[in-house]
Design a protein around this motif. Structure first.
Motif, PDB file in Angstrom:
ATOM      1  N   LYS A  64      19.890  -6.368   0.280  1.00 51.19           N
ATOM      2  CA  LYS A  64      18.823  -6.379  -0.728  1.00 51.19           C
ATOM      3  C   LYS A  64      17.489  -6.651  -0.031  1.00 51.19           C
ATOM      4  CE  LYS A  64      17.256  -7.031  -5.116  1.00 51.19           C
ATOM      5  NZ  LYS A  64      16.889  -5.868  -5.929  1.00 51.19           N
ATOM      6  N   TYR A  65      16.493  -5.806  -0.310  1.00 49.42           N
ATOM      7  CA  TYR A  65      15.205  -5.930   0.383  1.00 49.42           C
ATOM      8  C   TYR A  65      14.127  -6.469  -0.544  1.00 49.42           C
ATOM      9  CZ  TYR A  65      11.027  -4.836   3.035  1.00 49.42           C
ATOM     10  OH  TYR A  65       9.833  -4.933   3.713  1.00 49.42           O
ATOM     11  N   GLU A  66      13.376  -7.417  -0.026  1.00 50.33           N
ATOM     12  CA  GLU A  66      12.194  -7.906  -0.734  1.00 50.33           C
ATOM     13  C   GLU A  66      11.054  -8.064   0.269  1.00 50.33           C
ATOM     14  OE1 GLU A  66      12.937 -11.458  -2.976  1.00 50.33           O
ATOM     15  OE2 GLU A  66      14.688 -10.606  -3.972  1.00 50.33           O
ATOM     16  N   LEU A  67       9.884  -7.635  -0.139  1.00 48.57           N
ATOM     17  CA  LEU A  67       8.702  -7.857   0.702  1.00 48.57           C
ATOM     18  C   LEU A  67       8.532  -9.356   0.932  1.00 48.57           C
ATOM     19  CD1 LEU A  67       5.624  -5.705  -0.392  1.00 48.57           C
ATOM     20  CD2 LEU A  67       6.685  -5.781   1.857  1.00 48.57           C
ATOM     21  N   PRO A  68       8.283  -9.775   2.176  1.00 51.24           N
ATOM     22  CA  PRO A  68       8.145 -11.212   2.430  1.00 51.24           C
ATOM     23  C   PRO A  68       6.798 -11.798   1.985  1.00 51.24           C
ATOM     24  CG  PRO A  68       7.954  -9.988   4.474  1.00 51.24           C
ATOM     25  CD  PRO A  68       8.288  -8.988   3.409  1.00 51.24           C
ATOM     26  N   PHE A  69       5.951 -10.961   1.384  1.00 53.29           N
ATOM     27  CA  PHE A  69       4.704 -11.490   0.822  1.00 53.29           C
ATOM     28  C   PHE A  69       4.488 -10.822  -0.532  1.00 53.29           C
ATOM     29  CE2 PHE A  69       3.526  -7.714   3.231  1.00 53.29           C
ATOM     30  CZ  PHE A  69       2.683  -7.034   2.357  1.00 53.29           C
ATOM     31  N   LYS A  70       3.710 -11.460  -1.381  1.00 46.19           N
ATOM     32  CA  LYS A  70       3.400 -10.911  -2.701  1.00 46.19           C
ATOM     33  C   LYS A  70       2.064 -10.168  -2.642  1.00 46.19           C
ATOM     34  CE  LYS A  70       6.186 -11.991  -6.281  1.00 46.19           C
ATOM     35  NZ  LYS A  70       7.339 -11.378  -5.625  1.00 46.19           N
ATOM     36  N   PRO A  71       2.079  -8.850  -2.890  1.00 42.14           N
ATOM     37  CA  PRO A  71       0.795  -8.137  -2.913  1.00 42.14           C
ATOM     38  C   PRO A  71      -0.104  -8.713  -4.000  1.00 42.14           C
ATOM     39  CG  PRO A  71       2.655  -6.607  -2.916  1.00 42.14           C
ATOM     40  CD  PRO A  71       3.216  -7.972  -3.150  1.00 42.14           C
ATOM     41  N   THR A  72      -1.369  -8.901  -3.675  1.00 43.71           N
ATOM     42  CA  THR A  72      -2.274  -9.510  -4.648  1.00 43.71           C
ATOM     43  C   THR A  72      -2.672  -8.529  -5.741  1.00 43.71           C
ATOM     44  OG1 THR A  72      -4.038  -8.994  -3.083  1.00 43.71           O
ATOM     45  CG2 THR A  72      -3.252 -11.273  -3.146  1.00 43.71           C
ATOM     46  N   LYS A  73      -2.683  -7.230  -5.410  1.00 42.82           N
ATOM     47  CA  LYS A  73      -2.936  -6.239  -6.463  1.00 42.82           C
ATOM     48  C   LYS A  73      -2.133  -4.980  -6.180  1.00 42.82           C
ATOM     49  CE  LYS A  73      -7.687  -6.296  -5.553  1.00 42.82           C
ATOM     50  NZ  LYS A  73      -8.454  -6.329  -4.346  1.00 42.82           N
ATOM     51  N   ASN A  74      -1.958  -4.191  -7.215  1.00 39.00           N
ATOM     52  CA  ASN A  74      -1.165  -2.965  -7.087  1.00 39.00           C
ATOM     53  C   ASN A  74      -2.036  -1.886  -6.448  1.00 39.00           C
ATOM     54  OD1 ASN A  74       0.889  -1.159  -7.287  1.00 39.00           O
ATOM     55  ND2 ASN A  74       0.544  -0.693  -9.445  1.00 39.00           N
ATOM     56  N   THR A  75      -2.005  -1.814  -5.147  1.00 40.89           N
ATOM     57  CA  THR A  75      -2.892  -0.910  -4.418  1.00 40.89           C
ATOM     58  C   THR A  75      -2.396   0.524  -4.523  1.00 40.89           C
ATOM     59  OG1 THR A  75      -1.647  -1.044  -2.365  1.00 40.89           O
ATOM     60  CG2 THR A  75      -3.298  -2.756  -2.747  1.00 40.89           C
ATOM     61  N   ASP A  76      -3.267   1.445  -4.124  1.00 40.19           N
ATOM     62  CA  ASP A  76      -2.916   2.867  -4.129  1.00 40.19           C
ATOM     63  C   ASP A  76      -1.683   3.105  -3.252  1.00 40.19           C
ATOM     64  OD1 ASP A  76      -3.466   5.596  -4.855  1.00 40.19           O
ATOM     65  OD2 ASP A  76      -4.021   5.903  -2.763  1.00 40.19           O
ATOM     66  N   ALA A  77      -1.588   2.399  -2.127  1.00 38.89           N
ATOM     67  CA  ALA A  77      -0.438   2.566  -1.226  1.00 38.89           C
ATOM     68  C   ALA A  77       0.861   2.223  -1.945  1.00 38.89           C
ATOM     69  CB  ALA A  77      -0.604   1.683   0.013  1.00 38.89           C
ATOM     70  N   LEU A  78       0.846   1.161  -2.744  1.00 39.30           N
ATOM     71  CA  LEU A  78       2.070   0.754  -3.438  1.00 39.30           C
ATOM     72  C   LEU A  78       2.372   1.652  -4.639  1.00 39.30           C
ATOM     73  CD1 LEU A  78       1.983  -3.139  -3.299  1.00 39.30           C
ATOM     74  CD2 LEU A  78       3.433  -1.573  -2.006  1.00 39.30           C
ATOM     75  N   ARG A  79       1.343   2.342  -5.160  1.00 34.56           N
ATOM     76  CA  ARG A  79       1.606   3.294  -6.238  1.00 34.56           C
ATOM     77  C   ARG A  79       2.285   4.547  -5.684  1.00 34.56           C
ATOM     78  NH1 ARG A  79      -3.012   1.039  -8.476  1.00 34.56           N
ATOM     79  NH2 ARG A  79      -4.432   2.391  -7.315  1.00 34.56           N
ATOM     80  N   ARG A  80       1.907   4.928  -4.464  1.00 38.23           N
ATOM     81  CA  ARG A  80       2.451   6.161  -3.885  1.00 38.23           C
ATOM     82  C   ARG A  80       3.716   5.914  -3.062  1.00 38.23           C
ATOM     83  NH1 ARG A  80      -0.496   8.481  -0.137  1.00 38.23           N
ATOM     84  NH2 ARG A  80      -1.803   6.665   0.233  1.00 38.23           N
TER      85      ARG A  80
END
Length: 233
Positions: A64-80
């Motif tokens: 199971k994978y989880e990013l080790p940090f919490k993105p502060t905002k939903n950036t364009d990179a995370l949308r794509r």
């Protein structure tokens, strides 16, 4: 100390890519059945029934994978790109248990035995030639690096004589967090940047092991791995 296994093959699967991903594993088992000691799958939202297929029918190990940090905002990179695309960074950490680790994107097509990829093994081997680093990261880095082409991280082979591989693993996440708002080719930009910062030379995997197809078929049919590098597969 535990004796290291020779080869782990690593993929990252999200629910909507499950079909591609199973096809890659099936072709691996068809063409290179004895190549990998373990096939490791990083996943986020794969359905339980699909996970059972991977483990019981195909013999994969799931993580199971989880990013080790919490993105502060939903950036364009995370949308794509799903955060799962950053699971590629785990190949560096896995070198503590394997002599070689091979990352395969789930949008590749294997059509022959790939065990010969070890002829191109080095601390880091990636297909040369890709978008300039400035485009991949979406920001200016330095005059010497801005226009240097990134290496195409659809297929990445690493070996355990890579210096500082734990630090490289750490720094990939550090730079991802720092550059997240501008990333265009997220993991590709970050891996190339991090390896450059660590002074690691990259050996070319050649087109046989990552022949990138952007639209129509290009006529080179001897490649062992095709990479379908478009939004519409």
């Amino acid at each position: 100390a535990l004796k290291k296994k020779n080869m782990a093959i690593v993929l990252g699967s999200t629910r909507n890519y499950f079909f591609f991903f199973v096809t890659v594993v099936l072709n691996l088992k068809k063409f290179s059945p004895a190549f990998a000691d373990d096939i490791l799958i990083y996943y986020d939202d794969v359905a339980e029934r699909d996970r059972e297929i991977l483990v019981q029918e195909l013999g994969c190990k799931l993580i199971k994978y989880e990013l080790p940090f919490k993105p502060t905002k939903n950036t364009d990179a995370l949308r794509r790109f799903t955060p799962l695309s950053f699971s590629i960074y785990e190949i560096f950490k896995l070198l503590s248990g394997y002599r070689h680790v091979l990352w395969l994107d789930s949008d590749i097509c294997i059509q022959d035995d790939i065990s010969g990829i070890l002829e191109h093994a080095s601390p880091v081997s990636i297909r040369h030639g890709g978008a300039p680093l400035r485009i991949a990261l979406g920001r200016h880095i330095s005059p010497e690096m801005d226009l240097s082409p990134t290496n195409n991280t659809g297929v990445v082979l690493v070996r355990d004589d890579l210096p500082d591989y734990r630090d490289i693993h750490h720094d990939c996440y550090l730079y991802t967090q720092r550059f997240l708002e501008t990333l265009n080719l997220p993991d590709q930009g970050i891996i190339n940047y991090t390896l450059w910062k660590h002074g690691i030379p990259i050996t070319d995997l050649t087109k046989d092991y990552n022949y990138t197809v952007y639209h129509a078929f290009h006529g080179y049919n001897k490649a062992k791995i095709f990479h379908l590098a478009t939004d519409s597969k």
